[in-house]
Enzyme design. Structure first.
Site, PDB file in Angstrom:
ATOM      1  N   TYR A  11     -44.621   0.260   1.419  1.00 22.47           N
ATOM      2  CA  TYR A  11     -43.604   0.512   2.423  1.00 22.47           C
ATOM      3  C   TYR A  11     -43.607   1.939   3.056  1.00 22.47           C
ATOM      4  O   TYR A  11     -43.548   1.823   4.196  1.00 22.47           O
ATOM      5  CB  TYR A  11     -42.163   0.127   1.950  1.00 22.47           C
ATOM      6  CG  TYR A  11     -41.212   0.363   2.821  1.00 22.47           C
ATOM      7  CD1 TYR A  11     -40.907  -0.405   4.088  1.00 22.47           C
ATOM      8  CD2 TYR A  11     -40.116   1.587   2.750  1.00 22.47           C
ATOM      9  CE1 TYR A  11     -39.594   0.116   4.774  1.00 22.47           C
ATOM     10  CE2 TYR A  11     -39.301   2.031   3.481  1.00 22.47           C
ATOM     11  CZ  TYR A  11     -39.155   1.379   4.685  1.00 22.47           C
ATOM     12  OH  TYR A  11     -38.017   1.799   5.322  1.00 22.47           O
ATOM     13  N   ASN A  35     -40.508  17.199  -2.339  1.00 22.96           N
ATOM     14  CA  ASN A  35     -40.360  16.052  -2.028  1.00 22.96           C
ATOM     15  C   ASN A  35     -40.203  15.409  -3.513  1.00 22.96           C
ATOM     16  O   ASN A  35     -40.977  15.400  -4.244  1.00 22.96           O
ATOM     17  CB  ASN A  35     -41.335  15.376  -1.392  1.00 22.96           C
ATOM     18  CG  ASN A  35     -41.375  14.038  -1.052  1.00 22.96           C
ATOM     19  OD1 ASN A  35     -42.519  13.322  -0.999  1.00 22.96           O
ATOM     20  ND2 ASN A  35     -40.196  13.088  -1.301  1.00 22.96           N
ATOM     21  N   GLY A  36     -39.167  14.463  -3.821  1.00 26.43           N
ATOM     22  CA  GLY A  36     -38.962  13.773  -4.917  1.00 26.43           C
ATOM     23  C   GLY A  36     -37.585  14.207  -5.806  1.00 26.43           C
ATOM     24  O   GLY A  36     -36.954  15.316  -5.209  1.00 26.43           O
ATOM     25  N   GLY A  77     -38.546  10.989   6.633  1.00 29.87           N
ATOM     26  CA  GLY A  77     -37.043  11.389   6.650  1.00 29.87           C
ATOM     27  C   GLY A  77     -36.309  12.001   7.987  1.00 29.87           C
ATOM     28  O   GLY A  77     -37.341  12.740   8.765  1.00 29.87           O
ATOM     29  N   CYS A 114     -38.675  12.293   1.484  1.00 29.69           N
ATOM     30  CA  CYS A 114     -38.740  13.575   2.086  1.00 29.69           C
ATOM     31  C   CYS A 114     -40.251  13.681   2.526  1.00 29.69           C
ATOM     32  O   CYS A 114     -41.330  12.951   1.693  1.00 29.69           O
ATOM     33  CB  CYS A 114     -38.165  14.715   1.583  1.00 29.69           C
ATOM     34  SG  CYS A 114     -36.269  14.445   1.125  1.00 29.69           S
TER      35      CYS A 114
END
Ligand code: SF4
Length: 455
Positions: A251, A103-104, A28, A2
């Site tokens: 990536y 996030n995570g 996201g 995210c």
């Protein structure tokens, strides 16, 4: 995966947050949301969809205030519903009081949720962000101050969390001791504080004077200024070294972002050069990246071998990233719609095709078939990361080991199934040489050496 954003000190906070979220849209695409405070009231708007679909000018005009936190969601745990989208807002007797976006993924979510439910804390979602904000609110209800509530939270939850937390008049940012996900902050020329998952969002908002949020760091911003809160180092002794996600460099992050002390595009070029080292005898007419995340890896490879880089695959940018669509059926459909080979380009050519990673193996098979159908004589596939053999517990969508092609077939079988003439991955030793501080990274999806186990 995210993306988060936080803004403090601008009358245009909601517009700035929307621009920052737009810059992080690649992190996201399922849903997005924003909580904005004018000092008296926190207003929340969130919905399924892209930032530009969810936040029109009219919508942003309904979100006045000088503090905003925002989130773009890519579901890893939990379903793709509005309930699981972020930020999460907590109402108290005094109305909407606290909001949080993170996030995570947490590795002890289930244990922590059971603990809070036993204390009569109720949940509307199965999202980690809700657990984080409800834990803080629960501690505040016990009489703790905000800083202590966050410290207590960080002493109990385990996993990856780069989080922004807003009260009606303050903004906090805090980050897990391992710093698994990126988190940077800076200031604009007029003093507005901006925090984001990636520095590309800070660029969009002209925020300079940048720093990473430190491991286990807590930073408070209010009308009196910015306070970096010291954390008790003993609290985190067992988790005290960094474990940046190396997949962010390979990536996930935008190449124009800078985090973990490095430019993402430069790490990718080094990966390409490292891949080229093993190919000195391979004759090729051109190097073709699988756009866009492999572009800089392919550039590094092409420069190292002095072979032309050609943009032989064209990507439709109006389709989301196939990797971050949650269902396999949607993912397969997206591949067919997403890429096309240049006509009359590949005929008779020996091609080095460069991809960043192979996870399920479905996308690359279709791309190879497309290039073969376009007339390529030979295709040599080079992959800028080791084989993905383990699931990520910290927020990337590799949910089960069974889904990973590296666990189902040998390398030679994968080569055959993919239909390429040769296949080679960068190994983990080579990858470690491409980052400045290899000991500070997590490589668990390649080697299974998890910094934190799921409980
Ligand atoms: Fe990143 Fe892989 Fe570690 Fe997950 S397991 S944090 S994807 S390196």
């Amino acid at each position: 995966m995210c993306g988060i954003i936080g803004v403090f000190g601008s009358p245009e906070a909601s517009r700035m947050a929307a621009l920052g979220m737009f810059a992080e849209q690649h992190r996201g695409q399922e849903s997005c949301g924003m909580a904005v405070s004018d000092g008296k009231l926190i207003r929340l708007h969130k919905s399924m969809g892209l930032v530009k679909e969810v936040f029109s000018d009219e919508c942003l005009a309904q979100l006045p205030g000088y503090i905003a936190i925002g989130h773009v969601r890519y579901p890893t745990k939990g379903t793709a519903t509005r309930f699981n989208s972020q930020p999460h807002l907590v109402e108290t007797l005094f109305g909407p009081s606290y909001a949080l976006a993170s996030n995570g993924d947490l590795v002890n979510y289930a244990e922590m949720r059971s603990k809070l439910e036993a204390e009569n804390v109720y949940f509307n979602s199965d999202n980690d962000g809700e657990l984080l904000v409800k834990y803080i609110a629960w501690q505040l209800a016990q009489g703790q101050g905000i800083i202590d509530a966050i410290r207590l939270l960080m002493g109990e939850v385990k996993g990856a969390y780069s989080s922004v937390f807003s009260t009606r008049d303050e903004l906090y940012m805090f980050r897990d001791p391992l710093s698994i996900r990126p988190m940077v902050w800076g200031k604009t020329a007029d003093g507005t504080v901006v925090v984001a998952s990636e520095s590309c969002a800070l660029d969009t908002l002209d925020a300079v004077q940048r720093s990473e949020v430190p491991p286990a760091g807590i930073i408070r911003i209010n009308c009196e200024g910015i306070t970096v809160i010291e954390n008790d180092p003993n609290l985190y002794r067992s988790q005290r070294s960094n474990r940046y996600c190396v997949f962010e460099q390979i990536y996930f992050s935008r190449p124009d972002s800078h985090h973990f002390g490095e430019n993402v595009f430069e790490v990718r070029q080094k990966i390409g050069a490292a891949l080229a080292e093993g190919d000195s005898g391979l004759a090729a007419d051109c190097v073709i990246p699988v756009p866009d995340s492999s572009n800089f890896i392919a550039l590094g490879y092409a420069e190292a071998r002095d072979i032309p880089l050609s943009l032989g695959l064209i990507r439709n940018h109006y389709i989301g990233r196939t990797f971050i669509k949650p269902e396999q059926t949607i993912r397969d459909e997206s591949v067919r719609q997403k890429f096309n080979a240049l006509p009359n380009f590949f005929t008779g050519k020996n091609v080095v095709l460069v991809d960043d990673s192979i996870v399920r193996g479905t996308t690359i098979r279709k791309i190879v078939k497309m290039i073969k159908n376009a007339g390529a004589a030979e295709i040599h596939l080079r992959v800028g990361s080791p084989q993905v053999c383990h699931s990520c517990h910290y927020g990337i969508d590799t949910p089960t080991r069974e889904e990973l092609v590296a666990n189902r077939f040998s390398l030679e079988e994968i080569r055959e199934r993919t239909g390429v003439d040769s296949l080679r991955h960068l190994d983990i030793t080579g990858l470690r040489k491409c980052v400045e501080s290899p000991a500070d990274y997590c490589y668990a999806c390649f080697d299974g050496d998890y910094p934190l186990e799921e409980t």
